[in-house]
Design a protein around this motif. Structure first.
Motif, mmCIF file in Angstrom:
data_model
loop_
_atom_site.group_PDB
_atom_site.id
_atom_site.type_symbol
_atom_site.label_atom_id
_atom_site.label_comp_id
_atom_site.label_asym_id
_atom_site.label_seq_id
_atom_site.Cartn_x
_atom_site.Cartn_y
_atom_site.Cartn_z
ATOM 1 N N ILE A 69 -10.353 -23.552 47.990
ATOM 2 C CA ILE A 69 -11.330 -23.773 49.067
ATOM 3 C C ILE A 69 -11.808 -22.482 49.746
ATOM 4 O O ILE A 69 -12.945 -22.426 50.204
ATOM 5 C CB ILE A 69 -10.813 -24.757 50.131
ATOM 6 C CG1 ILE A 69 -9.681 -24.177 50.949
ATOM 7 C CG2 ILE A 69 -10.403 -26.072 49.515
ATOM 8 C CD1 ILE A 69 -9.386 -25.035 52.177
ATOM 9 N N LEU A 120 -22.065 -28.518 55.493
ATOM 10 C CA LEU A 120 -20.629 -28.686 55.336
ATOM 11 C C LEU A 120 -20.020 -27.388 54.853
ATOM 12 O O LEU A 120 -20.585 -26.701 54.001
ATOM 13 C CB LEU A 120 -20.374 -29.803 54.308
ATOM 14 C CG LEU A 120 -18.952 -30.183 53.947
ATOM 15 C CD1 LEU A 120 -18.219 -30.768 55.139
ATOM 16 C CD2 LEU A 120 -18.969 -31.199 52.790
ATOM 17 N N GLY A 121 -18.861 -27.021 55.418
ATOM 18 C CA GLY A 121 -18.205 -25.797 54.956
ATOM 19 C C GLY A 121 -16.992 -25.452 55.792
ATOM 20 O O GLY A 121 -16.760 -26.053 56.848
ATOM 21 N N LYS A 164 -27.016 -25.466 54.590
ATOM 22 C CA LYS A 164 -25.901 -26.351 54.263
ATOM 23 C C LYS A 164 -25.526 -27.199 55.475
ATOM 24 O O LYS A 164 -25.952 -26.943 56.596
ATOM 25 C CB LYS A 164 -24.687 -25.550 53.792
ATOM 26 C CG LYS A 164 -24.984 -24.555 52.672
ATOM 27 C CD LYS A 164 -25.456 -25.230 51.400
ATOM 28 C CE LYS A 164 -25.662 -24.216 50.290
ATOM 29 N NZ LYS A 164 -26.157 -24.842 49.043
ATOM 30 N N ALA A 189 -14.525 -35.260 52.738
ATOM 31 C CA ALA A 189 -15.081 -33.956 52.374
ATOM 32 C C ALA A 189 -14.126 -33.275 51.403
ATOM 33 O O ALA A 189 -12.906 -33.365 51.546
ATOM 34 C CB ALA A 189 -15.288 -33.085 53.611
ATOM 35 N N ILE A 245 -12.765 -27.038 58.830
ATOM 36 C CA ILE A 245 -13.767 -27.610 57.938
ATOM 37 C C ILE A 245 -14.797 -28.275 58.834
ATOM 38 O O ILE A 245 -14.492 -29.227 59.557
ATOM 39 C CB ILE A 245 -13.138 -28.626 56.971
ATOM 40 C CG1 ILE A 245 -12.051 -27.957 56.122
ATOM 41 C CG2 ILE A 245 -14.215 -29.223 56.051
ATOM 42 C CD1 ILE A 245 -11.242 -28.913 55.268
ATOM 43 N N VAL A 248 -14.065 -30.461 47.592
ATOM 44 C CA VAL A 248 -14.666 -29.412 46.773
ATOM 45 C C VAL A 248 -14.889 -29.951 45.363
ATOM 46 O O VAL A 248 -13.956 -30.475 44.733
ATOM 47 C CB VAL A 248 -13.770 -28.165 46.722
ATOM 48 C CG1 VAL A 248 -14.311 -27.134 45.733
ATOM 49 C CG2 VAL A 248 -13.656 -27.543 48.115
ATOM 50 N N GLN A 280 -18.727 -26.226 44.729
ATOM 51 C CA GLN A 280 -19.430 -26.392 45.996
ATOM 52 C C GLN A 280 -18.687 -27.416 46.852
ATOM 53 O O GLN A 280 -17.849 -28.177 46.371
ATOM 54 C CB GLN A 280 -20.863 -26.900 45.767
ATOM 55 C CG GLN A 280 -20.912 -28.345 45.225
ATOM 56 C CD GLN A 280 -22.303 -28.947 45.275
ATOM 57 O OE1 GLN A 280 -23.141 -28.617 44.455
ATOM 58 N NE2 GLN A 280 -22.538 -29.830 46.240
ATOM 59 N N TRP A 281 -19.026 -27.428 48.148
ATOM 60 C CA TRP A 281 -18.516 -28.471 49.028
ATOM 61 C C TRP A 281 -19.243 -29.771 48.734
ATOM 62 O O TRP A 281 -20.418 -29.767 48.353
ATOM 63 C CB TRP A 281 -18.705 -28.084 50.497
ATOM 64 C CG TRP A 281 -17.695 -27.083 50.952
ATOM 65 C CD1 TRP A 281 -17.848 -25.726 51.023
ATOM 66 C CD2 TRP A 281 -16.357 -27.364 51.369
ATOM 67 N NE1 TRP A 281 -16.680 -25.150 51.455
ATOM 68 C CE2 TRP A 281 -15.745 -26.120 51.679
ATOM 69 C CE3 TRP A 281 -15.608 -28.533 51.512
ATOM 70 C CZ2 TRP A 281 -14.432 -26.027 52.125
ATOM 71 C CZ3 TRP A 281 -14.296 -28.447 51.958
ATOM 72 C CH2 TRP A 281 -13.721 -27.195 52.257
ATOM 73 N N GLU A 320 -25.009 -31.874 50.103
ATOM 74 C CA GLU A 320 -23.602 -32.078 49.748
ATOM 75 C C GLU A 320 -23.214 -33.556 49.689
ATOM 76 O O GLU A 320 -22.083 -33.895 49.309
ATOM 77 C CB GLU A 320 -22.686 -31.389 50.768
ATOM 78 C CG GLU A 320 -22.894 -29.901 50.916
ATOM 79 C CD GLU A 320 -23.869 -29.555 52.036
ATOM 80 O OE1 GLU A 320 -23.871 -28.387 52.465
ATOM 81 O OE2 GLU A 320 -24.621 -30.457 52.471
ATOM 82 N N ARG A 322 -19.584 -34.065 50.085
ATOM 83 C CA ARG A 322 -19.305 -35.118 51.063
ATOM 84 C C ARG A 322 -19.448 -36.457 50.347
ATOM 85 O O ARG A 322 -20.477 -36.719 49.723
ATOM 86 C CB ARG A 322 -20.297 -35.040 52.224
ATOM 87 C CG ARG A 322 -20.203 -36.164 53.240
ATOM 88 C CD ARG A 322 -21.372 -36.143 54.214
ATOM 89 N NE ARG A 322 -21.370 -34.960 55.066
ATOM 90 C CZ ARG A 322 -22.189 -33.925 54.903
ATOM 91 N NH1 ARG A 322 -23.083 -33.917 53.909
ATOM 92 N NH2 ARG A 322 -22.142 -32.888 55.710
#
Length: 260
Positions: free
Chosen positions: A105, A123-124, A121, A27, A236, A29, A39-40, A77, A42
């Motif tokens: 981040i 992921l974050g 979303k 993961a 995270i 950015v 954005q995040w 993501e 993956r």
């Protein structure tokens, strides 16, 4: 595929897959041309330990690579990566209380897991309002399942001498998020799992039980005694593809706690 720059924020402990053998979820950015956070992202799947050494990106490094959206994953993501295109540009240091890492981040911070879900979303990063306690739970199965072990046995690893252990314990935190929701989430951060392995393998104890107990205590000291008193913790969070409402801590962001 398009070449983009990515800040690597965390990697999960390797898992066993019948399709991809040994895989890691990364993961990070996505950055623009001026290294500003977009954005995040993956990156999955990636067989990290089979990458050439110069492509094994460390945590908190900025890489350049060819990527594309993973159209087989509903999570926006999720991207695929061309392993051969990876270039490690530089690693972010911890000067000025992690200033540069924070700048890349924290602009993408969410209020809570609920906030991540409501924005559609998967992921974050969040900052818990209160961390109630650290926990450690013993796994029912200490070894890989027969099918998983068979996959490991058949793999032609770049480093065949490096065995992938199944970690027989789950570590995690019970916490209250900014919206007041209570959560109990396990941690799948590679650094935490590796901390346990390193402490166990370096122990001078004779029996395996004593080696494990010593390792568990050192992990507790790190995640409870040190992190909860000396670090400004952020989590995270990422969900599971087949269980979109189930989130786990895939990385811990722990700059020093600045006491006023």
């Amino acid at each position: 595929m398009e070449r983009r720059k990515i800040l690597i924020a965390t990697k999960t402990y390797p898992s066993i897959s019948t399709k991809y053998q040994e895989t890691v979820c990364t993961a990070g950015v996505l950055l623009d041309d001026e290294d500003k956070p977009v954005q995040w992202i993956r990156i999955y799947p990636i067989r990290f330990r089979q990458l050439d050494f110069d492509k094994r990106y460390p945590r908190w490094s900025i890489i350049s690579a060819k990527i594309e959206r993973n159209d087989k994953d509903y999570r926006e993501e999720s991207f695929r990566i061309d392993d051969s295109s990876i270039e490690v540009i530089r690693k972010l240091d911890t000067r000025k209380n992690w200033e540069e890492r924070k700048a890349l981040i924290l602009p993408l911070e969410f209020k809570s897991i609920r906030d991540i879900k409501e924005q559609g979303k998967s992921l974050g990063i969040i900052k818990p309002q209160t961390i109630k306690k650290y926990f450690c739970k013993k796994e029912i199965e200490r070894e890989w399942k027969p099918k998983q072990q068979a996959i490991l046995d058949q793999m032609d690893l770049f480093e065949p001498s490096v065995q992938l252990d199944k970690i027989p314990y789950k570590f995690g935190y019970q916490f209250i998020s900014q919206d007041g929701d209570q959560h109990r989430c396990t941690i799948n951060d590679w650094e935490v799992q590796q901390l346990y392995r390193n402490c166990r393998d370096r122990s001078n104890e004779i029996s395996m039980d004593n080696k494990e107990n010593e390792a568990l205590e050192k992990v507790r000291q790190k995640l409870e005694d040190e992190f909860l008193s000396k670090k400004d913790l952020y989590f995270i969070m990422g969900n599971l593809k087949n269980h979109k409402n189930s989130f786990m801590i895939i990385g811990i962001f722990y700059p020093p706690l600045i006491k006023m």
